[in-house]
Scaffold this motif. Structure first.
Motif, PDB file in Angstrom:
ATOM      1  N   ILE A  61       0.832  -1.206   0.000  1.00 44.99           N
ATOM      2  CA  ILE A  61       0.000   0.000   0.000  1.00 44.99           C
ATOM      3  C   ILE A  61       0.863   1.252   0.000  1.00 44.99           C
ATOM      4  CG2 ILE A  61      -1.722   1.305   1.334  1.00 44.99           C
ATOM      5  CD1 ILE A  61      -2.749  -1.369   2.417  1.00 44.99           C
ATOM      6  N   ASP A  64       3.942   2.949  -3.448  1.00 43.37           N
ATOM      7  CA  ASP A  64       3.768   4.014  -4.437  1.00 43.37           C
ATOM      8  C   ASP A  64       4.087   5.354  -3.797  1.00 43.37           C
ATOM      9  OD1 ASP A  64       3.341   4.056  -7.077  1.00 43.37           O
ATOM     10  OD2 ASP A  64       1.241   3.472  -7.003  1.00 43.37           O
ATOM     11  N   ASP A  65       3.407   6.407  -4.235  1.00 39.57           N
ATOM     12  CA  ASP A  65       3.562   7.708  -3.576  1.00 39.57           C
ATOM     13  C   ASP A  65       2.928   7.657  -2.185  1.00 39.57           C
ATOM     14  OD1 ASP A  65       0.661   8.490  -3.647  1.00 39.57           O
ATOM     15  OD2 ASP A  65       1.004   8.365  -5.809  1.00 39.57           O
ATOM     16  N   ASP A  67       0.611   9.708  -0.937  1.00 40.57           N
ATOM     17  CA  ASP A  67      -0.637  10.473  -0.922  1.00 40.57           C
ATOM     18  C   ASP A  67      -1.596   9.769   0.052  1.00 40.57           C
ATOM     19  OD1 ASP A  67      -3.202  11.462  -1.363  1.00 40.57           O
ATOM     20  OD2 ASP A  67      -2.879  11.770  -3.492  1.00 40.57           O
ATOM     21  N   ARG A  69      -4.656  10.158   0.870  1.00 38.31           N
ATOM     22  CA  ARG A  69      -6.008   9.833   0.381  1.00 38.31           C
ATOM     23  C   ARG A  69      -5.994   8.572  -0.471  1.00 38.31           C
ATOM     24  NH1 ARG A  69      -5.719  14.952   1.557  1.00 38.31           N
ATOM     25  NH2 ARG A  69      -7.511  15.970   2.523  1.00 38.31           N
ATOM     26  N   ARG A  70      -4.955   8.403  -1.282  1.00 40.60           N
ATOM     27  CA  ARG A  70      -4.810   7.155  -2.030  1.00 40.60           C
ATOM     28  C   ARG A  70      -4.580   5.992  -1.073  1.00 40.60           C
ATOM     29  NH1 ARG A  70      -1.184   3.740  -2.872  1.00 40.60           N
ATOM     30  NH2 ARG A  70       0.452   5.009  -1.917  1.00 40.60           N
ATOM     31  N   ILE A  71      -3.735   6.198  -0.062  1.00 32.90           N
ATOM     32  CA  ILE A  71      -3.447   5.153   0.921  1.00 32.90           C
ATOM     33  C   ILE A  71      -4.719   4.716   1.637  1.00 32.90           C
ATOM     34  CG2 ILE A  71      -2.291   4.709   3.131  1.00 32.90           C
ATOM     35  CD1 ILE A  71       0.021   6.489   2.094  1.00 32.90           C
ATOM     36  N   ARG A  73      -7.830   4.976   0.589  1.00 35.83           N
ATOM     37  CA  ARG A  73      -8.709   4.263  -0.344  1.00 35.83           C
ATOM     38  C   ARG A  73      -8.267   2.808  -0.490  1.00 35.83           C
ATOM     39  NH1 ARG A  73      -8.454   9.066  -3.351  1.00 35.83           N
ATOM     40  NH2 ARG A  73      -6.861   8.176  -4.739  1.00 35.83           N
ATOM     41  N   GLN A  74      -6.963   2.589  -0.577  1.00 39.27           N
ATOM     42  CA  GLN A  74      -6.475   1.210  -0.710  1.00 39.27           C
ATOM     43  C   GLN A  74      -6.713   0.396   0.556  1.00 39.27           C
ATOM     44  OE1 GLN A  74      -2.564   1.885  -3.494  1.00 39.27           O
ATOM     45  NE2 GLN A  74      -3.047  -0.151  -2.773  1.00 39.27           N
ATOM     46  N   ASP A 111      -1.757  16.316   5.777  1.00 39.53           N
ATOM     47  CA  ASP A 111      -2.863  16.293   4.810  1.00 39.53           C
ATOM     48  C   ASP A 111      -4.179  15.764   5.364  1.00 39.53           C
ATOM     49  OD1 ASP A 111      -0.988  17.207   2.992  1.00 39.53           O
ATOM     50  OD2 ASP A 111      -0.470  15.186   2.309  1.00 39.53           O
TER      51      ASP A 111
END
Length: 443
Positions: A61, A64-65, A67, A69-71, A73-74, A111
């Protein structure tokens, strides 16, 4: 069954902090980090836990970057649980297995500050040096230790005794009967120690045999970790250094131990790793010239002790049945137990958000050698702490230090009740964790 801990209050304080940052809960293995967080999760509407040691795939998870919010979501997709800022506790367990997740903590603060994030891990100090973007100033560190004496006494049902102990003062000491009962409880505590598994076994069965078996399991697990400490230091060398710490507890640590065939450099590398793992505690020699104590140390003169008295007695292979039969005064005099107990209690009395340190004073002179067991900071001054095993003993070293350094207040901890003697404050061993309260208005 969850046994309440002091860290519970620190977690609640953090939860409602308007300037809250992601928390990194640190401590040695098997000191109750995960259990405390899971209990704390009851304060939230939902709880989402990732264990990077149990499920290595979760590290993906964070590959990647970073971020957040992406984390999130995953995480929601993989665990099929919603993460709602302000209502969810996100728990990242065994985070040392995923250094990228440690780096991500700063971005949760920047964030998504409204989300409550707690991470725990062991051997974290070995990972920090490899992380370039750790996020200094954006993470709140908290520290957990084995059970203190007061926590243990409450766990075994002596809550009222603990309440009276916390109300006692130099003017209103405990009754002699309560004092005697607490000395007896202290003996039990030193044998059982404060490791949560050992405390839990004793609470459930009151069997020292069950406690001994738990100590064996704990030590087997902790020693199995020696191979993880650092690929540059062989595990056998770490084992030898650990054995040397056990045999030298209570005295200045001699790194070059010929029996174990360790050079100074080899022993220091190994003991440094043991200290980073928080399995052993360093007591630094301090010149006592002023505050801060950490700025006035002799780096070549240290003592070490194990993080827990119960594990120490187990490693010494002492006859527990014989210890149980002894009076508290005779028992505590074995193997520097009084000095060890007091030092660990001083450490546990530190603020949960501070990684506490221990100091002692030693003077070697042609005419006389003097040593005071501990030094602490009190009201901007140095406070010397002299440890006595029983109820008697001169305080020559304490008086020498106070005279040489112009120190007005000294503390003696022994098996005596609260009191004052020749300007020295007396605190019993089992109450040393209360020293800040007792001396708050004393100068």
């Amino acid at each position: 069954m969850y046994i309440p801990r002091n860290i519970d209050l620190a977690l609640l304080e953090w939860k409602d902090d308007r300037f809250r940052k992601p928390m990194l809960l640190r401590g040695a293995r098997q000191t109750g980090k995960t259990t405390a967080v899971r209990n704390f999760a009851k304060q939230f509407e939902s709880f989402v836990e990732l264990n990077f040691e149990k499920d290595r795939r979760l590290s993906g998870i964070f590959e990647d970057d970073l971020d957040v919010r992406r984390i999130i979501r995953q995480i929601e997709g993989i665990l099929q649980k919603k993460v709602v800022p302000g209502k969810t506790l996100l728990f990242l367990d065994e985070i040392q297995m995923c250094p990228r997740a440690i780096s991500a903590l700063r971005y949760f603060y920047e964030d998504m500050p409204e989300l409550h994030v707690v991470a725990t891990g062991s051997l974290l100090e070995f990972v920090f040096g490899k992380i370039k973007d750790f996020g200094v100033g954006r993470i709140r560190n908290a520290f957990i230790h084995p059970f203190s004496f007061a926590e243990f006494a409450e766990a075994i049902g002596d809550g009222i005794l603990v309440e009276h102990m916390r109300e006692a003062t130099f003017d209103r000491p405990l009754s002699e009967l309560e004092h005697s009962l607490l000395l007896d409880r202290m003996k039990t505590y030193v044998i059982v120690g404060g490791m949560p598994a050992a405390v839990g076994a004793y609470v459930q069965t009151q069997s020292y045999l069950d406690v001994a078996r738990m100590h064996e399991d704990i030590m087997t697990s902790l020693k199995a970790d020696f191979g993880k400490y650092d690929d540059k230091v062989p595990s056998e060398r770490v084992r030898n250094a650990f054995a040397s710490v056990i045999t030298q507890t209570g005295g200045k640590f001699i790194y070059t131990n010929s029996d174990l065939e360790l050079s100074y450099r080899q022993a220091k590398e190994a003991t440094d790793l043991l200290e980073l793992s928080k399995l052993i505690v360093k007591i630094m020699s301090c010149h006592a010239n002023g505050i801060p104590l950490g700025g006035d140390v002799n780096p070549k003169s240290n003592k070490f002790m194990l993080l827990d008295t119960g594990l120490y007695l187990h490693e010494c292979d002492l006859d527990i049945a014989d210890l149980i039969a002894q009076t508290p005064a005779d028992f505590i005099n074995k193997g520097k137990l009084a000095e060890m107990l007091v030092g660990l209690e001083l450490l546990k009395a530190s603020d949960a958000f501070t990684d506490g340190s221990l100091f002692y004073w030693h003077r070697e002179a042609a005419s006389s050698t003097a040593e005071v067991d501990y030094l602490v900071q009190h009201n901007g001054s140095v406070l010397p702490v002299e440890v006595k095993a029983g109820t008697r003993g001169a305080m020559k070293s304490l008086h020498i230090l106070m005279k040489e350094k112009g120190i007005r207040l000294g503390l003696r901890t022994s098996q005596e009740n609260l009191g004052v003697m020749d300007g020295i404050r007396l605190i019993p061993h089992y109450m040393i964790g209360e020293w800040k309260r007792l001396l708050a208005d004393v100068h």
